[in-house]
Design a protein around this motif. Structure first.
Motif, PDB file in Angstrom:
ATOM      1  N   LYS A   1       4.065   5.573  -5.500  1.00  0.00           N
ATOM      2  CA  LYS A   1       4.097   5.544  -6.962  1.00  0.00           C
ATOM      3  C   LYS A   1       3.077   6.534  -7.535  1.00  0.00           C
ATOM      4  CE  LYS A   1       3.744   2.217 -10.764  1.00  0.00           C
ATOM      5  NZ  LYS A   1       3.248   0.885 -11.121  1.00  0.00           N
ATOM      6  N   TYR A   2       1.883   6.553  -6.910  1.00  0.00           N
ATOM      7  CA  TYR A   2       0.830   7.453  -7.362  1.00  0.00           C
ATOM      8  C   TYR A   2       1.294   8.905  -7.243  1.00  0.00           C
ATOM      9  CZ  TYR A   2      -3.408  10.230  -7.224  1.00  0.00           C
ATOM     10  OH  TYR A   2      -4.349  11.208  -7.453  1.00  0.00           O
ATOM     11  N   SER A   3       1.893   9.191  -6.088  1.00  0.00           N
ATOM     12  CA  SER A   3       2.357  10.553  -5.821  1.00  0.00           C
ATOM     13  C   SER A   3       3.422  10.984  -6.838  1.00  0.00           C
ATOM     14  CB  SER A   3       2.885  10.581  -4.379  1.00  0.00           C
ATOM     15  OG  SER A   3       3.849  11.557  -4.209  1.00  0.00           O
ATOM     16  N   GLN A   4       4.298  10.056  -7.201  1.00  0.00           N
ATOM     17  CA  GLN A   4       5.334  10.341  -8.190  1.00  0.00           C
ATOM     18  C   GLN A   4       4.707  10.583  -9.569  1.00  0.00           C
ATOM     19  OE1 GLN A   4       8.537  10.757  -7.612  1.00  0.00           O
ATOM     20  NE2 GLN A   4       9.248  10.924  -9.738  1.00  0.00           N
ATOM     21  N   GLN A   5       3.691   9.778  -9.891  1.00  0.00           N
ATOM     22  CA  GLN A   5       3.031   9.924 -11.199  1.00  0.00           C
ATOM     23  C   GLN A   5       2.324  11.277 -11.300  1.00  0.00           C
ATOM     24  OE1 GLN A   5       0.651   6.387 -11.302  1.00  0.00           O
ATOM     25  NE2 GLN A   5       2.174   5.190 -12.446  1.00  0.00           N
ATOM     26  N   VAL A   6       1.685  11.694 -10.205  1.00  0.00           N
ATOM     27  CA  VAL A   6       1.013  13.000 -10.195  1.00  0.00           C
ATOM     28  C   VAL A   6       2.047  14.089 -10.451  1.00  0.00           C
ATOM     29  CG1 VAL A   6      -0.143  14.714  -8.738  1.00  0.00           C
ATOM     30  CG2 VAL A   6      -0.910  12.341  -8.700  1.00  0.00           C
ATOM     31  N   ALA A   7       3.176  14.014  -9.736  1.00  0.00           N
ATOM     32  CA  ALA A   7       4.233  15.017  -9.875  1.00  0.00           C
ATOM     33  C   ALA A   7       4.718  15.093 -11.322  1.00  0.00           C
ATOM     34  CB  ALA A   7       5.390  14.680  -8.943  1.00  0.00           C
ATOM     35  N   GLU A   8       4.977  13.916 -11.901  1.00  0.00           N
ATOM     36  CA  GLU A   8       5.492  13.892 -13.280  1.00  0.00           C
ATOM     37  C   GLU A   8       4.470  14.458 -14.257  1.00  0.00           C
ATOM     38  OE1 GLU A   8       6.629   9.836 -13.842  1.00  0.00           O
ATOM     39  OE2 GLU A   8       8.386  10.021 -12.528  1.00  0.00           O
ATOM     40  N   SER A   9       3.205  14.097 -14.043  1.00  0.00           N
ATOM     41  CA  SER A   9       2.152  14.545 -14.948  1.00  0.00           C
ATOM     42  C   SER A   9       1.973  16.066 -14.871  1.00  0.00           C
ATOM     43  CB  SER A   9       0.857  13.808 -14.582  1.00  0.00           C
ATOM     44  OG  SER A   9      -0.253  14.540 -14.983  1.00  0.00           O
TER      45      SER A   9
ATOM     46  N   VAL B   1       0.841  -1.199   0.000  1.00  0.00           N
ATOM     47  CA  VAL B   1       0.000   0.000   0.000  1.00  0.00           C
ATOM     48  C   VAL B   1       0.876   1.250   0.000  1.00  0.00           C
ATOM     49  CG1 VAL B   1      -1.727   1.314   1.305  1.00  0.00           C
ATOM     50  CG2 VAL B   1      -1.893  -1.185   1.169  1.00  0.00           C
ATOM     51  N   THR B   2       1.876   1.247   0.838  1.00  0.00           N
ATOM     52  CA  THR B   2       2.788   2.399   0.909  1.00  0.00           C
ATOM     53  C   THR B   2       3.457   2.629  -0.440  1.00  0.00           C
ATOM     54  OG1 THR B   2       3.231   1.666   3.143  1.00  0.00           O
ATOM     55  CG2 THR B   2       4.638   3.399   2.295  1.00  0.00           C
ATOM     56  N   ALA B   3       3.893   1.525  -1.049  1.00  0.00           N
ATOM     57  CA  ALA B   3       4.573   1.645  -2.343  1.00  0.00           C
ATOM     58  C   ALA B   3       3.625   2.189  -3.401  1.00  0.00           C
ATOM     59  CB  ALA B   3       5.125   0.287  -2.764  1.00  0.00           C
ATOM     60  N   THR B   4       2.363   1.738  -3.351  1.00  0.00           N
ATOM     61  CA  THR B   4       1.375   2.202  -4.326  1.00  0.00           C
ATOM     62  C   THR B   4       1.141   3.696  -4.166  1.00  0.00           C
ATOM     63  OG1 THR B   4       0.306   0.062  -4.206  1.00  0.00           O
ATOM     64  CG2 THR B   4      -0.982   1.850  -5.183  1.00  0.00           C
TER      65      THR B   4
END
Lengths: 165, 165
Positions: free
Chosen positions: B73-81, B67-70
């Motif tokens: 990952k989500y937070s990183q994807q938001v940042a990149e987007s 869950v933590t990893a997910t």
């Protein structure tokens, strides 16, 4: 916002006796104001509220209206002299306007920004002297929070400024 | 300061999910960044500290590392987007760099300004969402007071923004 650059922007720079506001102006002339543009530069000097003196001086005599008038005249001369020196720096800008206003700089600057349709407000981060600032609070902080247009806060680097910031 | 314009300035724009930071970027592209200049634009996105969750969820089970990893990952994807969208707006600027950093945006932005030798910091006056802002305090206020370079605070006009400012 479209067209602001082409039609010229109304840029207001708050000027006082301190070096920091002149640094902010110089910085803006190099970094913000397009050469040969239609930018309209407004240099505003606000005479802060005078310290409230007792009507009696130390000897028990009433302040005469002459003294008050002399102080007012001196304050006006300082304002004019400061603005004149600031205007000399702007010789590459076609449209420069100077304004002297009275009151609490925090309110006066915010009101002037709105009244004059200013697009960008430039300020030093300090200003109005250590004592006046302690009394008035931070003018730049207040304006940054209260005016509707973008606010540029320019700090004079420490290397050329003994004051702590 | 002499030569900054000629050699290009290092302009940092703080970007988050909100419209206000994109407005600040757009405004800067029209008003601050000289076309065909050597200006170097740095778009920084700071992932604020994650809300501290209890190690147990409502059912009493431990959060798994999955869950933590997910979430990470989500937070990183938001940042990149978010940064990718911001970068698309800068197609007239030759040198654009994007950075994702972690931590309290107030500290991270101030440190990055110093570390990267930034000449101008641009921020929206809001940012990081209503709840996060209440928790973190005003990022732009803090940075305006603590960074050494000029700070431009750009507000999105009310007419295109339902939020109070």
């Amino acid at each position: 916002m479209a067209g602001i650059t082409e039609n010229g922007r109304r840029i207001m720079v708050a000027i006082d006796e301190g070096d920091e506001s002149i640094y902010a102006l110089t910085w803006s002339l190099k970094n913000l104001i397009f050469q040969n543009s239609k930018d309209h530069l407004i240099l505003i000097y606000v005479k802060p509220p005078r310290v409230v003196y007792s009507a009696f001086d130390g000897t028990g005599y009433l302040f005469s209206s002459d003294v008050t008038a002399t102080m007012e005249k001196y304050s006006q001369q300082v304002a004019e002299s400061v603005l004149e020196k600031a205007k000399l720096l702007c010789n590459n800008v076609q449209n420069v306007e100077t304004r002297i206003e009275n009151g609490d700089p925090r309110d006066v600057i915010c009101q002037a920004v709105q009244r004059l349709g200013v697009d960008i407000l430039v300020m030093g981060s300090h200003g109005y002297g250590v004592i006046k600032r302690a009394f008035l609070g931070s003018v730049s902080n207040h304006c940054a929070q209260n005016v509707k247009c973008p606010v540029l806060i320019v700090k004079k680097p420490k290397s050329t400024d003994g004051e702590d910031n």
